[in-house]
Structures are given as structure tokens and as C-alpha cells.
Design an enzyme around this catalytic site. Structure first.
Site, PDB file in Angstrom:
ATOM      1  N   HIS A  79     -17.452 -12.206 -12.608  1.00 30.49           N
ATOM      2  CA  HIS A  79     -17.138 -13.103 -13.728  1.00 30.49           C
ATOM      3  C   HIS A  79     -18.342 -13.313 -14.643  1.00 30.49           C
ATOM      4  CE1 HIS A  79     -13.124 -14.874 -13.378  1.00 30.49           C
ATOM      5  NE2 HIS A  79     -13.238 -14.729 -12.074  1.00 30.49           N
ATOM      6  N   GLU A 125     -14.882 -24.530  -6.093  1.00 32.01           N
ATOM      7  CA  GLU A 125     -13.748 -24.270  -6.994  1.00 32.01           C
ATOM      8  C   GLU A 125     -12.662 -23.510  -6.228  1.00 32.01           C
ATOM      9  OE1 GLU A 125     -12.868 -21.909 -11.192  1.00 32.01           O
ATOM     10  OE2 GLU A 125     -14.586 -21.365  -9.968  1.00 32.01           O
TER      11      GLU A 125
END
Length: 428
Positions: A255, A320
Site C-alpha cells: 500500500h 486496523e
């Protein structure tokens, strides 16, 4: 990835890549002020400065959307449709029920459900194109009944938004799409311009400038939560597959160079095998530069003495994404307190939640899962309370209301009850 003991200093692991907006807060505040003052003109200037594109009209028109469908591969369009179907099915179940209860004779109270009127969905467009984020923000808003759903995403060098984002926005049910990015887009959504009407809430992830802007406009408009670089924590024991774990680590680290990937295991063999698998996969990874930087900055394998210790580290970290691959996933799940989205077993990769299992991938980061939940249908709903009280019901409340109100010095509150009771007595 470095293997460390749980007895070592874990403070740097816990800190991970938390976004410090103090470095950009002054710049972002100037941008917000300028957009409030100059409106469309400011958006044009910032689009030229930051996106290197000159635009006279920010709103995406029907022809651009039609062209995007023609340009996009039919297989991808079908994938987007299937994702919307699954995500829609899941988020429909999140709609809370209205209810009412009779507390005692003459006192009825309850809760009703109403959608917010308008929402702005921010879709990043920097390192990659994210049609999935369009789906994750627009679909639950649509299901909640939001009347006006606005999407903003940075334009590409050709002055257009990526075809996949336009198609996803259209399929998901967006009402308006604008070619604007960065903190200037957040300012436009929060305060409005000649072209864009302000919205009541802004949702969606973004870089440090977007995060800073969301924090600064909060109060003038609502936001979902601050979100920083992506992260995953994996709790694994000897039953886990090291190759699967390694793939999950790479999928998160690709990411962003600041993405955080942590494996916590009580099995030394799993730790070393995973480390080796990660090294082998990195050699042939397509985004190896980003992956290697991410793992160098925030990639760790923590070796614990027992699974109980692994769970404690995870709860303190509040990830997360949390993957649990243990002999008894459900038992470990019962002990989890803090996580944005949880994936159980060897065959539940984060990618499933990112794209199509139904759950939402807009999630709190940097420990935010300790106090926030991810985006959901309820994120777009309000829950007003309702009460209906009869004369008898008010009579039964007088010994609660009047003494407390008068103690607090609010005699008008007290009198609002007394006047009704006096009227009741005079009519008897």
C-alpha cells in the site's frame, strides 16, 4: 523483517507510522481559508499547482461516465457489480431498528432512525486508483437513504478521473462526481463553492494533507475518523501457514512505504519460516520498492511465550486489520477488544474484506480501533429519541424533575412542569 522478543521494547512497534499533521497543519489551514474565500478560483489554482492540470469545470458529466464504461474491461465491470452486491447485502443488515418502550404508565419513549441529508466521499488518487473505496463509501450511504452523495477524487494528467472510479461511482449510486483532490477537496465539501454545495459529513481515507483537512473542518461538518497509513497485525500459532502469512504481509506493505505489518506468534518455527517466505516473495514482488521500504520501516515479527501474550499485544496495538490463525480462532476472538476488521483462519485474507466479502475497508488506523469502528451504514444515520408523556405520566415524574432542576438553578425547567400540573389540577 526483524524478529524480536515480546520482552524487548515494543514502543516503536506500537507507535508505527502515526500521521503527525503538525508538519502540514499551517499549509492545510491556508488552503482551507483560501477555498472559503475564493471558492472555485482557489480550486482551479490548487488543481494546477498540485495535480498539474488546468480545469475550468470540475463536475464530471454524463458523457465522461459513458466513455468510462466504454473504456473499461467488461470483466472488471462485472467484478465491481458483484462487489457492490455483496457489500450491499452485508450493509443492509447494519440498519438499526426503530423501537419504543413504555417505561411506566403514561411514559412512552423510543428511538427513530433518519439518514443524514448529504455526504462527501473522498477517494484517493495518488499512488494507485481505488474503485473499491468508492464502493465502500457510497454503498452504505445509499443504503442508509442519504439523499445527496458526492464523490471527489484527484484528476489524472489528462484532466479526467480514472475510468474505474467513474464506473464504480455510477454503479454504486453516486449523485455527483468532482475532479478535485487533496485538502482543497475537503474544504470544498465542508464549506461549498459556486459549483459544489457543502455536505453534512465527509468520509473516506487520504494522505496526511487530507487527514489534516478533515480534522480542521470537523465541527463545521462531521467526519468519519482520522485515517493514516494502512496496517495489519497477525496472531498466529503452529497451525498457521507461513506462506499465507507472508502473502498477507506483502499485500498490506504494498500500500505505502509507511504501512505497518506485524506478526505476533508463540511459535519460533512459524516466525523463522514466515521471515524466509517474506524474503523470497519480496524478490519477485511487483511493487518491491514500496514493500521493502514498508517492511524496513514498520515490519516486525514478535515472538511471544504464549498465545495469551500475543492477544495482549494485539489489544494494545488496536490494529486496523487483525488476522487470527490459531488452533481455536473463535476462542481467541472472544478475547479481542480492539480491532478495525477481523479475519479468522488460514483462508481469510485481508484482500477479501478489501474487495468483496461484504465488510467495509474504510477503517481506523494508528490505534484508532480502540475507540472507533469502521465505516458502516450507521455512519450515515441519526438516531433521534422520541417520547410521549400523558398527564398521569408527567405527574409521576414531578418528584424527579422539580427538585433536580431547582437545585441546578433552572427554575424555568421546573415551572414548565409545574404549569402543566397546575393546569391539570385546575381542570379536575
Amino acid at each position: 523483517m526483524e524478529i524480536i522478543s515480546s520482552q524487548e521494547d515494543l514502543s516503536k512497534v506500537m507507535e508505527r507510522s502515526k500521521t503527525d499533521i503538525n508538519d502540514v497543519i499551517g499549509t492545510v489551514q491556508d488552503i482551507i481559508n483560501n477555498v472559503k474565500l475564493k471558492k472555485n478560483q482557489a480550486l482551479k489554482e490548487y488543481t494546477k499547482k498540485f495535480d498539474k492540470v488546468e480545469l475550468n469545470d470540475f463536475k464530471v458529466n454524463h458523457e465522461e461516465i459513458k466513455e468510462a464504461y466504454e473504456n473499461l474491461d467488461e470483466k472488471l465491470i462485472n467484478s465491481l457489480k458483484l462487489a457492490i452486491e455483496n457489500i450491499g447485502q452485508f450493509h443492509k443488515l447494519q440498519i438499526p431498528k426503530e423501537w419504543k418502550v413504555e417505561l411506566k404508565n403514561g411514559i412512552e419513549a423510543g428511538q427513530i432512525i433518519r439518514p443524514i441529508n448529504s455526504v462527501g466521499c473522498y477517494i484517493p488518487g495518488g499512488r494507485a486508483v481505488y474503485p473499491s473505496t468508492i464502493i465502500m463509501t457510497v454503498v452504505p450511504a445509499k443504503i442508509a437513504g442519504v439523499e445527496r452523495i458526492v464523490c471527489c477524487s484527484p484528476p489524472q494528467k489528462n484532466g479526467k478521473i480514472a475510468d474505474a472510479i467513474l464506473v464504480a461511482a455510477d454503479l454504486a449510486g453516486s449523485d455527483e462526481i468532482y475532479k478535485i483532490g487533496g485538502s482543497q477537496a475537503i474544504a470544498a465539501l465542508a464549506y461549498g463553492t459556486e459549483t459544489i454545495k457543502k455536505v453534512e459529513k465527509i468520509v473516506g481515507p487520504g494522505n496526511i494533507f487530507v487527514t489534516a483537512a478533515k480534522k480542521l473542518v470537523y465541527g463545521d461538518t462531521d467526519i468519519d475518523f482520522p485515517a493514516g497509513p494502512s496496517e495489519v497485525l497477525i496472531i498466529a500459532d503452529r497451525t498457521a501457514n507461513p506462506n499465507f502469512i507472508a502473502h498477507d504481509i506483502l499485500s498490506q506493505s504494498e500500500h505505502d512505504p509507511n504501512a505497518s505489518c506485524v506478526l505476533v506468534t508463540d511459535d519460533e518455527d512459524i516466525a523463522f519460516k514466515t521471515k524466509k517466505e517474506v524474503e523470497l516473495l519480496c524478490q519477485k514482488a511487483e511493487r518491491k520498492d514500496v514493500i521493502n521500504q514498508s517492511l524496513k520501516n514498520h515490519g516486525k515479527i514478535i515472538l511471544t511465550k504464549e498465545i495469551k501474550e500475543s492477544i495482549e499485544i494485539s489489544n494494545n496495538y488496536a490494529p486496523e486489520h487483525l488476522i487470527i490463525i490459531t488452533k481455536d480462532d473463535e476462542d481467541v476472538l472472544k478475547k479481542i477488544k480492539n480491532a478495525g476488521s477481523i479475519f479468522l483462519g488460514n483462508y481469510s485474507p485481508v484482500a477479501a474484506g478489501d474487495y468483496g466479502s461484504g465488510t467495509n475497508h474504510v477503517l481506523p488506523t494508528a490505534g484508532g480501533a480502540a475507540v472507533y469502528s469502521g465505516l458502516s451504514t450507521e455512519s450515515f444515520l441519526k438516531k433521534p429519541t422520541v417520547q410521549k408523556i400523558t398527564k398521569e405520566g408527567l405527574e409521576s415524574l414531578k418528584d424527579i424533575i422539580i427538585p433536580i432542576a431547582e437545585y441546578e438553578g433552572f427554575y424555568a425547567h421546573s415551572n414548565s412542569v409545574k404549569s402543566r400540573l397546575n393546569d391539570l389540577n385546575s381542570n379536575e
